[in-house]
Structure formats: structure tokens, C-alpha cells
Design an enzyme around this catalytic site. Sequence first.
Site, PDB file in Angstrom:
ATOM      1  N   LYS A 121      -3.140  -3.022   8.842  1.00 24.17           N
ATOM      2  CA  LYS A 121      -3.237  -1.402   8.830  1.00 24.17           C
ATOM      3  C   LYS A 121      -4.305  -1.142  10.022  1.00 24.17           C
ATOM      4  O   LYS A 121      -4.286   0.281  10.269  1.00 24.17           O
ATOM      5  CB  LYS A 121      -3.576  -0.856   7.590  1.00 24.17           C
ATOM      6  CG  LYS A 121      -2.671  -1.258   6.381  1.00 24.17           C
ATOM      7  CD  LYS A 121      -3.140  -0.795   5.274  1.00 24.17           C
ATOM      8  CE  LYS A 121      -1.800  -1.030   4.079  1.00 24.17           C
ATOM      9  NZ  LYS A 121      -1.305  -2.502   3.943  1.00 24.17           N
ATOM     10  N   GLY A 137      -0.630 -10.114  -5.291  1.00 29.08           N
ATOM     11  CA  GLY A 137      -1.570  -9.877  -6.639  1.00 29.08           C
ATOM     12  C   GLY A 137      -2.900  -9.412  -6.477  1.00 29.08           C
ATOM     13  O   GLY A 137      -3.403  -9.488  -7.483  1.00 29.08           O
TER      14      GLY A 137
END
Length: 641
Positions: free
Chosen positions: A410, A450
Site C-alpha cells: 500500500k 489471517g
Amino acid sequence: MGARQRFLLLGLVDTIIIACAITLAYLLRFDFQIRMPYFKLVPYVILMHVGILLPAFYKAKLYRRVWQYASVGELISIVKAVTVSELLFYAIHLTLQMIEPTLVVPRSVYILSWAFIVLGVGGSRFAWRMFRDSYLKIQPHHKRTMIIGAGDAGAMIAKELKHSPDTDCYPVVFIDDDPSKKLLEVMGLPIVGSRHDIPEVVKRFKIQEIIIALPSASRSEIADVLNICKKTRANIKILPRVADLVNGKVSLKMIRDVKIEDLLGREPVRVDLNHIVNYVKDKVVMVTGAGGSIGSELCRQIASFSPEKLLLLGHGENSIYDIELELLRNYPDIKLEPIIADIQDRHRIESIFARYKPAVVFHAAAHKHVPLMERNPSEAIKNNVLGTKNVAECAHIYGASHFVLISTDKAVNPTSVMGTTKRIAEMIVQSLDKESNTKFVAVRFGNVLGSRGSVIPVFKQQIEHGGPVTVTHPDMVRYFMTIPEAVQLVIQAGALAKGGEIFILDMGEPVKIDDLARDLIRLSGLEPDEDIKIIYTGIRPGEKLFEEILADEEGTEATRHDRIFVGKPLDFSRDELFFMLRMLEQTISKETIESANQIRQILRQIVPTYQWKPEKTGSAVGTSKLEAMAASREFAAGTEK
């Protein structure tokens, strides 16, 4: 039945079988007309055999075996015991015959007795299994099960499923890609086709459960099989790979539900242990954010390389306490130092470095939730930018050999405050590397399966509550990697560090979030849009449809590890960067209604690729970069007076 009663019952049965076998051997030898001298010796031969065979059977543990699971191993034990006993009888009889010459036993009786005893005793044991198997049929409560893989593992699973009273699955058919096995049977079950026939076989045989028993198959092959199985409505389970099996033994307890990482089809990471050991072993290693998903896994893996001391630094006491207990349980000899500290507190961080002087620092502490950081940009800057600056500068001041920043995809052409702050963190460590003996590097990768706040746990919770599952956009894609493999590559990247690099991990192919949601629903035994609804909620602030792992101007260079690449460092002014950081710090220290836009303005000046459209307000938003820089310099000068 107790052991004593069992021994007495089986001993009585074996005595009768031995007597019948020897009598039949004599009858065949003499055409059912035993002559008188030989007839008198029959009781003697029977008693001698019983006296020798029963202790031999006991020694061979034939009276301790569960005969409902009798197999070739049990038959071999019977043959060995009878053979040794027959030879012993022959030796004893020859000795007695020297004393009493009338004790004559025809040689053919030895052979016939051996054969009849083996058949009788073996037959009696296998008769119970055959009787039991004839009644082991599929029951109404059983789930019709298909086993993929008709090899040793598949055969063992079929055998256990047939005989175990604790399972609700019953095997019906096998699937195997070996064309030579088609139309054959294993454990009484037909092999009806290859993996491409799975959807049709599921319909034809009304399969409810699929068990993938391919422990030696590659991850990519398993992923291919899973993608075919997903087309059915059967529940899917899998047997672990060979590397995960203990001593190669297979049992029903090893069968587990399919995990989403099984669908990635990525081969395991290969780690160069020698290089890792050289810079971690016998060193004081610090992990910031040690209670988080990435930080805690870093601690687990670093602990296996025998550091001199492992510093667990985190802001949350509960998570640090949990990882400390886990490490002490698994590595009782390791020296740990749990440290509760906030990386934004410069004085506290300096005191920790002064006391412990860590040689290697893995900086995993960060705010990473994109929508939350859009609403709280000042907190993202305090933690991701100023916190990183504090830890990195202390690593330089106190002479750490390595500093590894955990970054994110990102940070590339960011559309969010979170991504922009991580890009600035990369710039901080690159700028420090130019003046420090410490090897400063960043490692950039995508989403990890997860991790806290990631999409997988959210989807699982929504499925458990009956839906709906919320997906932001049907075309949104992300790169995914499991936490252990990401951390292995992070540690490996540290070993490759020369200083100043941004290491980029090979994340494989991007995955559509919509496909991920649908896979999770199917792996739960449900059908998307029927049992569980999928709702599209729209892209949230700061998100984009496609994440990038590399900026256009960075390019890449290969490393000696095939899963790690190096992005070419970008040129930027260190003085300008640290001046803008002081501006950020001043802005967030005097937070006002206009601060959010001012913060984003400064972020845009530091990271020009930050894609942000300012809101129209009465502030200086919308001015050119040069005008904003001039205004910011005047602002900074005024605050210093």
C-alpha cells in the site's frame, strides 16, 4: 473380555485347530486308513504340537492382537510361529526317537501339519474380520465419501474410515490420475476416474464428503485439485503433506479442513539458514510490535536461530504476555525480555536501546487498518512515521548492525494515509542508511492471510453468523501470502541486506477478494448466494481496486533468493524530508478542524504519488507544491521563534 479370558478362549480354539490339523494330516497320509503303530502316536504328536505351539503363539503376541483389523502382518507372524514350532518339534522328536525307536512320524506329516495349522489358525483369525467386514456397510448417518488418491495414504484412510466407529464418513469411491488404476479396486472400492471426473462422480455417487489424500503432491497440484473440488457442493477435507506427517504414519486425526492458504498453490519458501544464523545467532534481537500477527511470528522463527536475547517490544500487555508464554513453552532455554513501550515515546525508546543495545531490529509495529487511519490521520503519522523515526534513529545511535522495516504494497502509489505513512517510513530508513553503519532496509509485501484486521477472519465470522458476507467491490484484487512464509522471507531479506534496499517479496498471482469470499463459503460446506448471501458495500476511503508491489520508477533487481527482489532506491532530499517531518509533527501537535487537510497536504508534498483529492475549504489546499512549500517554511520558522 479380559486378557486372561481372551488367552484361554483363543488357546482352546488353537488347541482344537491343532488337533484337527494333525489328525487330518495323518488321514491324508494314510488315505483315511491309519495303521495301528501310527494311530497310537497321534495323541503324542498332538500333545507335543500343542505344548510347543501355544507358547510360540504367546511369544509372537498373537493373543494380544485385535483380529478385526487382521492383515498380512498378522499372517506373517502366524507363519513364522508355526514354522519355528514345527522345526522345534522335529528336533525334539529326533532326540526322543533315538531313545525310543518305535516313535516314528512320517516326514509328510510334518509338511501337512504345518500347512493345515497355518490355514486353520490364520483362517480362524481372518474369519472374524471377514464376518465383521460383511456387516460394515454404509449406514443412514454416514456421509458418502470420495477419496482422491488411491495410493498408500488413500488406502489407509479408506481402511480406517471403514472400521472406525467414531467417524460419520464412509468411503464409496476413489479418484486417481494414474490411468493404469482406472476400473481397479482398492480396499473393495472402485477407482472411477481422474481429477477431471470429480464433478461428475460427485453427482453420480451422491458424494457428500471429499478427502484429498495426496501427501506427496506439490502445493500447486493440491491447489489445482481443490479448484476442481470447489465446483461441487461436497465438503472438502485434506491430509497433510509428507513434510507435515510424523514418521509417515497416517490416521483419521490428521485429516483437517481445507484452509484458504491451500488454494494459493504456492511452494514452500526455501531459506538460506547459514546466512540467517550468521546475523541472528548469539545476537540481541529486538522485535517491535512483537504481539501482532507479523511480530509474533517473527519472534517464533527468530527463537529457533538461538539469539543471545530476544526483546519483545509492544504496546499491548496482553499480546506480549501471550507470546512470551508461548516462546517459553516451546523454547525453554531462550532468554526473553518482554518490554511494554510505545514507539512514539522517544525517551522510553532511547532508554531501552541504551540498556539492551540490540544488534538486530525488526520493526513491525504499525497502524495498518486503512479506513481507520483515514479517519485518524494524525495517529497514523505518530505511529508509522514518527514512531519509525524514533526506533530507526536509536538503532543508528546505539550501533545496531541491521534494521529491517516491515512495509506494505500500500506504500506504492498510495491512495490512503496508511499507505503514505508507510512510504515515508521507507524513505526515513533509506535516508538514515546513507549516514549510518547500520544496514537499514525495508521489506515490502502484500496482505497476509489471517492477520489481525485482515479480510479472512472477518469473512469467517460473517459465515459463522449465517451471513451476509460483505465484499467492497466484485473486481477488487489483492496479493496474499501466509504469515509464516512472509516472515521467513523477511528474515531472509535481512540476511541479504547491504543497506538502503527496499526488498520486494514475490507474492505470486493476485487474488480476487470476491473469489476469496466464495471459496471460504464453499469450504464451509455452503453455497454462495444460496446459503450465504454476498453483499457489495463499495470501496472504502483510502482503498483502491488493484494494489501494486512496485512503483513504475523503481524497477527491480534479482537477488540470490528466487522469491526476493530489490527495488531501485529513489532520489530525494534528506533535508527536505526531515524538514517536512518537523512540519508534520508541529501540525499534529496543534490539531484543529483543518488539521486533516493540512496533514494530507504535507503528505502529498513528501510523497508526490499520493493520490488524494483535497476538499475545498478556506485553507491553502489547492495551492501549488512550491507555494505550499513556501507557506510551510514560513509556518515552521514561526513555530521556532
